[in-house]
Design an enzyme around this catalytic site. Structure first.
Site, PDB file in Angstrom:
ATOM      1  N   ASP A  90      -1.938   7.188  -6.134  1.00  0.00           N
ATOM      2  CA  ASP A  90      -0.538   6.733  -6.111  1.00  0.00           C
ATOM      3  C   ASP A  90       0.301   7.428  -7.180  1.00  0.00           C
ATOM      4  OD1 ASP A  90      -1.639   5.037  -4.258  1.00  0.00           O
ATOM      5  OD2 ASP A  90      -0.674   3.228  -5.016  1.00  0.00           O
ATOM      6  N   ALA A 142       3.542   2.415  -8.583  1.00  0.00           N
ATOM      7  CA  ALA A 142       3.358   3.738  -9.206  1.00  0.00           C
ATOM      8  C   ALA A 142       4.659   4.537  -9.164  1.00  0.00           C
ATOM      9  CB  ALA A 142       2.249   4.513  -8.498  1.00  0.00           C
ATOM     10  N   GLY A 178       2.460   2.355  -2.624  1.00  0.00           N
ATOM     11  CA  GLY A 178       2.542   2.891  -3.996  1.00  0.00           C
ATOM     12  C   GLY A 178       3.857   2.587  -4.682  1.00  0.00           C
ATOM     13  N   GLY A 188       0.805  -1.232   0.000  1.00  0.00           N
ATOM     14  CA  GLY A 188       0.000   0.000   0.000  1.00  0.00           C
ATOM     15  C   GLY A 188       0.827   1.266   0.000  1.00  0.00           C
TER      16      GLY A 188
END
Ligand code: MEV
Length: 308
Positions: free
Chosen positions: A142, A100, A97, A95
């Site tokens: 993200d 991204a 990111g 979680g």
């Protein structure tokens, strides 16, 4: 070689409640994915942590975000091919990111390598397309945080920058529970619970909205001492919608007993990461109490950057 770096992120307030149109606050943090590219006869991506993750000739990573990135950059007129290296300190699949941030760093480096102008708008848009290939229905938080950095107040897909200076005296401790969860599954269970217990949960959701509004005001006036209390309340609401976990609570209470100003899970929950707000001076020795890996971070204000 041409290199760029992009930050990971945490959700400071509002995860899950944002799914029903309420506001949340996300924050880019000082943990980075770095991407370097050099000319080659085929497009490949080698991750220091994961090994070869994409090879256009060898069938590795097809249908991945990397394939989308190379295709979109080629469609902008880049005919060169690149060997790319990615090295990231962001916890993966937790979680933060990390995918991204890797995409954003890679897109930025590739665009410079190709002589294209890596405007933030274009970088973020390509990264969003790559995220869709990996995650299906991403919210866009993200790639936006990895590209622009900073603190973002967001609601129903609209992102608004919260312009503050992160005070020197405070840090965030990020702890990796090491428990991997499927975001989509947890989100669906929370939505099902909402439907079953609507009369009760409506109040919890209203509290979550008020909490984010108060947090926003506190951030703007630099009241970090009281912000921690709101993080604790946010954790209570997340516990109520059943997304905490025994190990999450163990870590949370260990940190609460050891001078954290506030502690909550961040992201989908049932594992993933735990974030704790600390006065820097109180952090000493705390990480040694944990069995899990941890990072000390603060706000990243700049987003994606060239590093060579
Ligand atoms: C996951 O990082 C955050 C959630 O609120 C899901 C979402 O906003 O898409 C749980």
């Amino acid at each position: 070689m041409i290199c760029s770096k992009a930050p990971g992120k945490i959700i400071l307030f509002g995860e899950h409640f944002v799914v029903k149109g309420l506001p949340g606050i996300g924050m880019a943090v000082s943990s980075y994915a770095k991407a370097c590219v050099e000319e080659s006869d085929k497009n490949t991506v080698l991750s220091k942590q994961l090994g070869l993750v994409y090879d256009e000739a060898g069938g590795v990573g097809f249908g991945s975000g990397f394939e989308v990135i190379f295709k979109l950059i080629a469609s902008m007129g880049c005919s060169k091919r690149a060997r790319a290296y990615i090295d990231s300190s962001i916890f993966m699949g937790s979680g933060m990111g990390s995918s991204a941030a890797s995409s954003v760093a890679l897109i930025h480096a590739l665009m410079r390598f190709c002589g294209l102008d890596p405007s933030k708008e274009v970088v973020s848009r390509i990264a969003f397309e790559a995220e869709k290939a990996v995650h299906g229905k991403p919210s866009g938080i993200d790639n936006t945080l990895a590209t622009y950095g900073g603190l973002l107040y967001y609601r129903s897909g609209v992102f608004e920058r919260i312009d503050i200076k992160w005070p020197e005296e405070y840090s965030l401790l990020v702890v990796n529970t090491g428990i991997h969860r499927e975001t989509g599954v947890v989100v669906k269970e929370v939505l099902d619970l909402y439907e079953r217990r609507r009369e009760v949960l409506e109040h919890i959701y209203r509290a979550a909205e008020e909490l984010v509004n108060q947090a926003l005001a506190m951030l703007r006036r630099g009241d970090f001492e009281n912000l921690g209390e709101l993080m604790n309340i946010n954790q209570g609401l997340l516990y109520t919608v059943n997304v905490s976990c025994p190990k999450c609570e163990e870590i949370i209470w260990l940190l609460r007993r050891n001078k954290a100003l506030g502690v909550k899970l961040s992201g989908a929950g049932r594992g993933g990461i735990i974030i704790a707000l600390y006065r820097k001076k109180d952090l000493e020795g705390v990480r040694q109490l944990l069995k899990e890996e941890s990072l000390v971070v603060s706000l990243d204000e700049q987003g994606v950057l060239s590093i060579s």
